[in-house]
Design a protein around this motif. Structure first.
Motif, short mmCIF file in Angstrom:
data_model
loop_
_atom_site.label_atom_id
_atom_site.label_comp_id
_atom_site.label_asym_id
_atom_site.label_seq_id
_atom_site.Cartn_x
_atom_site.Cartn_y
_atom_site.Cartn_z
N TRP A 1 69.04 -14.39 67.34
CA TRP A 1 68.79 -14.22 68.76
C TRP A 1 67.45 -13.54 68.95
CZ3 TRP A 1 70.06 -16.02 73.25
CH2 TRP A 1 69.74 -15.32 74.42
N THR A 2 66.54 -14.22 69.64
CA THR A 2 65.20 -13.68 69.89
C THR A 2 64.93 -13.51 71.38
OG1 THR A 2 64.25 -15.92 69.85
CG2 THR A 2 64.28 -14.70 67.77
N THR B 1 71.46 -8.43 58.67
CA THR B 1 70.32 -7.71 59.24
C THR B 1 69.94 -8.20 60.63
OG1 THR B 1 68.71 -9.21 58.21
CG2 THR B 1 69.38 -7.26 56.95
N LYS B 2 70.44 -9.37 61.05
CA LYS B 2 70.03 -9.96 62.31
C LYS B 2 71.22 -10.28 63.20
CE LYS B 2 65.84 -12.26 60.55
NZ LYS B 2 65.97 -11.83 59.17
N LEU B 3 70.99 -10.17 64.50
CA LEU B 3 71.97 -10.62 65.48
C LEU B 3 71.87 -12.13 65.58
CD1 LEU B 3 74.08 -9.88 67.67
CD2 LEU B 3 72.17 -9.74 69.30
N VAL C 1 72.15 -7.88 75.53
CA VAL C 1 73.00 -8.15 74.38
C VAL C 1 72.46 -7.52 73.10
CG1 VAL C 1 71.90 -10.35 73.72
CG2 VAL C 1 74.36 -9.98 73.26
N VAL C 2 71.17 -7.28 73.05
CA VAL C 2 70.55 -6.68 71.87
C VAL C 2 71.03 -5.25 71.67
CG1 VAL C 2 68.34 -5.97 70.84
CG2 VAL C 2 68.53 -8.17 72.01
N THR C 3 71.31 -4.55 72.76
CA THR C 3 71.75 -3.16 72.64
C THR C 3 73.26 -2.99 72.75
OG1 THR C 3 71.38 -2.77 75.01
CG2 THR C 3 69.55 -2.28 73.51
#
Length: 324
Positions: free
Chosen positions: A106-107, A243-245, A112-114
């Motif tokens: 997801w970039t 390591t990544k969402l 949603v990132v937090t």
């Protein structure tokens, strides 16, 4: 996400509609009877120990719960069960390679990132991981995840922490320890895959509540099937590394095999369990209404994820958590 050969159990039907606040309602599945949730409370000492336990190195080396169970099966120990049926967990790398990826990192940024993060805990003496999501709640401290990410094979997980915005061993928004973990009565009683939903109430950190720091996503209950959905998680089994969402998106459908769950094209692996599914998701703001969690997949459908229907039973679990 766990891999099942079969899954059973039927959701009850017919019930009341829910309305109000940031929780939206649609058609109901069933009004729960009996206890609204099963719960486990962590002592102040246990919470302190959990916060000290999860160093950056331990977080990096935590094994997805799914793989721990696979290892046990490989050693010919007792296999995990769902309603008395044998299950397997996590597709093989070869199986994954034969299907196109349904999503990717997801970039897009946004909330949603937090609100999304990794969940870490100890399962029968081993360090393990899942995914969770911070949601709107009265106590501003509620996380939604999968039932097997709080309790499995008769044991409540210990050293339970939520790390929103996890970044390769770093906790940019802190580590939030669970004061209480909860699950549905059906998961507590028989690990009914249709009710594989869990919650955690986390302790304030440095005088602030979780959602005052990372924000919160709304929820939707009894919203029906066959909806566009976005699924998020931190898969940590190959080909992913935690390591990544990661996200998947597409039109969901009702499981036509053995459960009453939602299905979505997605090849996320172990460690993504408990990650949120959103309906009405807006890519620009990274917000939506959570309507399910990553739960399981069938071994013969390695490119499809399944998640429980958020009906009245899950609404009762959420209400118990948000008022704890």
């Amino acid at each position: 996400m766990r891999r099942h050969r079969t899954a059973a159990g039927i959701l009850l039907t017919v019930g009341a509609l829910f309305t109000g606040g940031l929780v939206q309602a649609g058609t109901a599945d069933a009004a729960p009877s009996g206890p609204s949730a099963a719960a486990h409370t962590a002592s102040a000492t246990a919470q302190h120990d959990a916060r000290a336990f999860w160093t950056a190195q331990r977080m990096r080396s935590a094994t997805p719960l799914d793989l721990l169970l696979t290892e046990r099966a490989a050693r010919h120990l007792e296999s995990p069960k769902a309603q008395g049926r044998s299950v397997t967990v996590a597709p093989t790398r070869a199986a994954l390679a034969s299907f196109p990826q349904a999503g990717g990192p997801w970039t897009g940024g946004g909330a949603v990132v937090t609100t999304s993060g990794r969940v870490f805990f100890t399962f029968q003496g081993r360090t393990a991981s899942c995914t969770g999501n911070a949601v709107t709640s009265q106590n501003a401290s509620t996380v939604i995840t999968a039932g097997h990410c709080v309790k499995y094979q008769g044991s409540w997980h210990t050293n339970w922490v939520f790390v929103p915005g996890y970044d390769n061993g770093k906790a940019p928004y802190g580590q939030w320890t669970a004061a209480k973990t909860l699950t549905t009565p059906q998961w507590e009683a028989s690990e009914d895959i249709n009710y594989d939903v869990g919650a955690a109430v986390v302790t304030p950190l440095d005088g602030r509540t979780l959602t005052s720091v990372v924000g919160a996503q709304g929820l939707r209950f009894n919203g029906g099937y066959n909806k566009p959905m976005y699924s998020f998680g931190f898969p940590a089994a190959s080909p992913y590394d935690g390591t990544k969402l990661i996200y998947c998106s597409g039109n969901s459908s009702k499981d036509f095999l053995f459960s009453q769950d939602h299905g979505l094209g997605c090849n996320m692996t172990g460690g993504s369990s408990g990650g949120p599914w959103f309906t009405g998701f807006d890519e620009a703001s990274g917000t939506g209404l959570q309507a399910s969690v990553n739960s399981f997949g069938y071994t013969f459908l390695p490119n499809r994820m399944f998640g429980p229907y958020f009906g009245d039973v899950v609404k009762a679990l959420y209400d118990k958590a948000q008022t704890s």
